[in-house]
Design an enzyme around this catalytic site. Sequence first.
Site, PDB file in Angstrom:
ATOM      1  N   THR A  72     106.131  23.118  21.041  1.00 19.79           N
ATOM      2  CA  THR A  72     105.342  23.668  19.940  1.00 19.79           C
ATOM      3  C   THR A  72     106.320  24.411  19.038  1.00 19.79           C
ATOM      4  OG1 THR A  72     103.363  23.863  21.277  1.00 19.79           O
ATOM      5  CG2 THR A  72     103.474  25.215  19.292  1.00 19.79           C
ATOM      6  N   LYS A 102      98.624  21.428  16.350  1.00 20.88           N
ATOM      7  CA  LYS A 102      98.792  22.333  17.490  1.00 20.88           C
ATOM      8  C   LYS A 102      98.489  23.777  17.087  1.00 20.88           C
ATOM      9  CE  LYS A 102      99.756  23.772  21.612  1.00 20.88           C
ATOM     10  NZ  LYS A 102     101.016  23.590  22.329  1.00 20.88           N
ATOM     11  N   LYS A 127     104.658  33.415  20.416  1.00 22.03           N
ATOM     12  CA  LYS A 127     105.481  32.651  19.470  1.00 22.03           C
ATOM     13  C   LYS A 127     104.616  31.697  18.654  1.00 22.03           C
ATOM     14  CE  LYS A 127     106.945  28.924  20.950  1.00 22.03           C
ATOM     15  NZ  LYS A 127     106.495  27.503  21.018  1.00 22.03           N
TER      16      LYS A 127
END
Length: 296
Positions: free
Chosen positions: A102, A177, A245
């Site tokens: 990701t 995502k 993150k």
Amino acid sequence: MSLNSQNKVIAFIGLGVMGRSMAGHLLQAGFRVQVHTRTKQKAEELVRRKALWHDSPGAAARNAQVIFTMVGYPSEVETVYFGSDGILENATPGALLIDMSTSQPSLARRISEAAQRLGLAALDAPVSGGDVGAREARLSIMVGGSKEDFKNAHPLFELLGKNIVWQGEAGSGQHAKMCNQIAVAGTLVGACEALAYAKKAGLNPETVLQSISAGAAGSWTLSNLAPRILAGDFEPGFFVRHFLKDLDIALQEAKSMELELPGLDLAQRLYDRLMKEGHGFLGTQALYFLYGHTSN
């Protein structure tokens, strides 16, 4: 892409909580798998199963027709692709690069553009499903890049997941995502608050969960992470630090699009607090600690 695996070499770089299982599925399917990860010990089981260890991303990438990456942070993605002895300077022309980390949509586009200049193909294909989804090969895979490259890679994706969707041009998989993580973040906050409320009201959280997980509130989070919370299991299916993150990336992208997302902003602040309290290496369900639960 033919599924004749007798002569096909696949590189897999990044063997963490999810990557190790994913590489194992490719090995089980009969492919010759070359591996690299920062901590060699994480590759030992795969090496015992005849995976071939290499000391750098570039070395693992050489002679591979398909190169998978599954690392933690955009900075690591950048290093394994663009760094010294990285993938781009070592991949064989015609190879397909598939980043399942990701990461930032802009970085996915940079990789795609660099790959094209070198006679390579690239897909960004982040996943959802955590450690269980990776182990059981039923990940949701969100793919950006050329539709033709997506079709070529589809037989390999089928070895790793069940819900495999092409989202659009390079970077689109990463944007999808972000949508996933935004939805997950809100659901995790709701699940933790529901369990905290049940406990404070003197209810049995297990029976409350039995009721609400089968009704309109039902979700993957309630079915999979809430039972872990009630069992005191805060081991990572996905690390708090990596989730934070992702939320940071989603916030940055939303701001660049001048999109206000107050729910995402709240979740990011909560996970930032959890990280600062020292829980970065626990699973995302550790958010429950902020509602009066302690790990003691």
